[in-house]
Design a protein around this motif. Sequence first.
Motif, short mmCIF file in Angstrom:
data_model
loop_
_atom_site.label_atom_id
_atom_site.label_comp_id
_atom_site.label_asym_id
_atom_site.label_seq_id
_atom_site.Cartn_x
_atom_site.Cartn_y
_atom_site.Cartn_z
N ASN A 1 7.31 0.47 5.47
CA ASN A 1 5.54 0.61 5.18
C ASN A 1 4.56 1.68 5.33
O ASN A 1 3.75 1.94 3.94
CB ASN A 1 4.99 -0.47 6.29
CG ASN A 1 6.32 -1.66 5.68
OD1 ASN A 1 6.19 -2.24 4.96
ND2 ASN A 1 5.79 -2.47 6.56
N ASP B 1 -5.15 -5.93 -10.59
CA ASP B 1 -4.13 -7.11 -9.01
C ASP B 1 -2.60 -6.34 -9.35
O ASP B 1 -2.56 -6.20 -10.76
CB ASP B 1 -4.39 -7.83 -9.45
CG ASP B 1 -3.74 -9.14 -10.00
OD1 ASP B 1 -4.33 -8.80 -10.79
OD2 ASP B 1 -2.40 -9.89 -10.18
N LEU C 1 -0.94 -1.75 0.68
CA LEU C 1 -0.26 -2.83 0.33
C LEU C 1 1.07 -3.54 1.35
O LEU C 1 1.17 -3.53 2.55
CB LEU C 1 1.41 -2.16 -0.64
CG LEU C 1 1.85 -1.42 -0.21
CD1 LEU C 1 3.60 -1.69 0.14
CD2 LEU C 1 2.13 -0.50 -1.65
N ALA C 2 1.31 -5.01 0.88
CA ALA C 2 2.31 -5.91 2.23
C ALA C 2 3.74 -6.01 1.46
O ALA C 2 3.57 -6.14 -0.06
CB ALA C 2 1.46 -7.44 1.55
N CYS D 1 -3.90 0.20 -10.98
CA CYS D 1 -4.38 -0.30 -9.24
C CYS D 1 -5.54 -0.89 -9.22
O CYS D 1 -5.89 -1.45 -7.72
CB CYS D 1 -3.57 0.19 -8.15
SG CYS D 1 -1.52 -0.51 -8.70
N ASN E 1 2.85 3.07 2.20
CA ASN E 1 0.63 3.17 2.10
C ASN E 1 0.64 4.82 1.80
O ASN E 1 -0.71 4.63 1.69
CB ASN E 1 -0.12 2.36 3.72
CG ASN E 1 0.68 1.15 4.12
OD1 ASN E 1 0.36 0.28 2.95
ND2 ASN E 1 0.54 0.99 5.05
N TRP F 1 1.74 -7.08 -8.58
CA TRP F 1 2.82 -6.91 -7.08
C TRP F 1 4.51 -6.81 -8.32
O TRP F 1 3.84 -6.41 -9.16
CB TRP F 1 2.72 -8.77 -7.23
CG TRP F 1 2.68 -9.19 -8.18
CD1 TRP F 1 1.32 -9.77 -9.51
CD2 TRP F 1 3.88 -9.72 -9.15
NE1 TRP F 1 2.22 -11.13 -10.20
CE2 TRP F 1 3.63 -10.88 -10.50
CE3 TRP F 1 5.30 -9.65 -9.20
CZ2 TRP F 1 4.48 -11.68 -11.49
CZ3 TRP F 1 6.32 -10.11 -9.99
CH2 TRP F 1 5.57 -10.97 -10.95
N ASP G 1 2.37 -7.00 -3.03
CA ASP G 1 1.80 -7.40 -3.59
C ASP G 1 0.71 -7.07 -2.67
O ASP G 1 0.81 -6.35 -1.71
CB ASP G 1 1.49 -8.33 -3.47
CG ASP G 1 1.86 -9.79 -2.70
OD1 ASP G 1 1.77 -8.98 -0.99
OD2 ASP G 1 2.23 -11.09 -2.58
N GLU G 2 -0.40 -7.61 -3.16
CA GLU G 2 -1.99 -6.71 -2.33
C GLU G 2 -2.63 -5.10 -2.32
O GLU G 2 -2.76 -4.46 -1.16
CB GLU G 2 -2.04 -7.15 -0.95
CG GLU G 2 -1.85 -9.03 -0.30
CD GLU G 2 -1.47 -9.50 1.05
OE1 GLU G 2 -2.19 -8.65 1.88
OE2 GLU G 2 -0.82 -10.64 1.09
N PHE G 3 -2.16 -4.98 -3.36
CA PHE G 3 -1.89 -3.27 -3.38
C PHE G 3 -3.53 -2.95 -3.40
O PHE G 3 -4.13 -3.83 -3.98
CB PHE G 3 -2.12 -3.03 -4.34
CG PHE G 3 0.15 -2.86 -5.43
CD1 PHE G 3 0.29 -1.41 -4.89
CD2 PHE G 3 0.70 -3.84 -4.76
CE1 PHE G 3 2.13 -1.07 -4.71
CE2 PHE G 3 2.21 -3.64 -4.79
CZ PHE G 3 2.88 -2.65 -5.15
N ASP G 4 -3.59 -1.81 -1.89
CA ASP G 4 -5.28 -1.93 -2.44
C ASP G 4 -5.69 -1.40 -3.27
O ASP G 4 -5.48 0.08 -3.76
CB ASP G 4 -5.44 -1.19 -0.94
CG ASP G 4 -6.92 -0.61 -0.88
OD1 ASP G 4 -8.07 -1.31 -1.26
OD2 ASP G 4 -7.25 -0.34 0.35
N SER G 5 -6.90 -1.82 -3.79
CA SER G 5 -7.52 -1.31 -5.36
C SER G 5 -9.15 -0.20 -5.06
O SER G 5 -8.57 0.43 -5.88
CB SER G 5 -8.64 -2.18 -6.39
OG SER G 5 -9.92 -2.69 -5.62
#
Length: 338
Positions: free
Chosen positions: A30, A122, A40-41, A118, A34, A124, A77-81
Amino acid sequence: MLEHALLYDAQGQPLLSGRLNASREWAEVNAFCNRVYMPLAARPLVEGADPNATLRTLSIGRIILSRFCFGVPTKADEFDSSSGNIIVVNTMRGSVRHPLSDGASVDTRPGDSYVVDCSRTDYWNVADGHDLQFNLTIPHKLMEETAQRWYGFVPEDDLWKRRLVFGCGHSAWLSLLDYATRSVDAQSDGIASPLMEKRMEETLCLELLRGWAECSGLNLETGARSAAPRYVREAEQLMKEQAHKAPTVTDIASQLGISARSLSEGFRRFRGITPHDYLTAQRLDGLRRALEEALPGETVSSIAAERGYVNLTAMTAGYRRRFGESPFQTLRNRPARL
C-alpha cells in the motif's frame, strides 16, 4: 515485449539491485501504491490473502515507470483525484478489469494498454492475481504542457475524461516503452543524460497523447486551435513574429485593439494557458534557434541580450526547464557550419 523492463538495462546488467522489489506485506504494498500512483484503497478478493507483489520503479523525468502486481486477486479503487495523475496500465500477463467511459468495463489482456486521467474521472481496477503490469504515472500538468507545445492548445475534458484501451498487441506504443526501458543505465539508475531523459519524457507524452486522441475520435491538428477567436490566433502569430523584440502582453493586445485582460481571458479559455506563458515559450524557442545558428565568437550573453533578455539567471532556469539543457550546452553542441 517488455519482458525485461526494469529488470535489465541495454547491456544486460541487473537494474535496481538492493532495492525493495517484492513484498508479502500489505503495508509495504500500500505504501508503494500511494507513493508511485496516488493514495488509493486496495483489498484482496480472497479473504485473508497475503500479497505476492512485484514492486519495481524508476523515473524518466516526471514520468514514473513501474513493474507491478499484487500477486493475488485484488480490487483497487478510491484513487485520489487531487494527486493530478494520469495512469497508463500496460498488461503483460493475466488480465486486469477497468471501467470505460460508456459505463461498461474491459478486461485488458497481454499487450493491451489502458489510460485513465484520475484527476478528471473516477477509476477502479480488478486484477485477477495472475497479472503483471507495466505502468506509467504521468502528471496531468505534464500532458497539458506537451499538448500546448506541439499542438498549440490544451484539450478540454472531452479527451481527459475518456477511459479507454488505446493500444493492443505489438503496438508502436509498446515498442516505444520497450526502447525507453532498454535505455536505462544500471550504473546510474536513470537515463544516460539529462537531455536524453528530457527527450524521452517528451516522446512518451506525445505518443500517448496521439494514441489517446485518435481512439477518442479527436483531431488534435484541427481541434480547439481552429475554434479559438480570431484575436487569439492573431495574437499567437504576432508573438511568434515579434518574440525576438521581447514585446509584452500589453504590447500585443494594443496592436490588436483589445485589452490585456480580454487577451488573457481568451488564452485561458481556448488555450488553457496565459498569453504570458505562450509568449515566454515563443521567446525561448527563438533563443534556441539563434543559439543553434550562432556564428563563431557569439556568446550566450550576446545572443540573449539581442533578444531582450536582462536577467540571465532567470532565463537560464526557464530554458533548462523547457529544453532539458542549458543555453551554453545548446551553443556548444550546435551543428558545425560548412
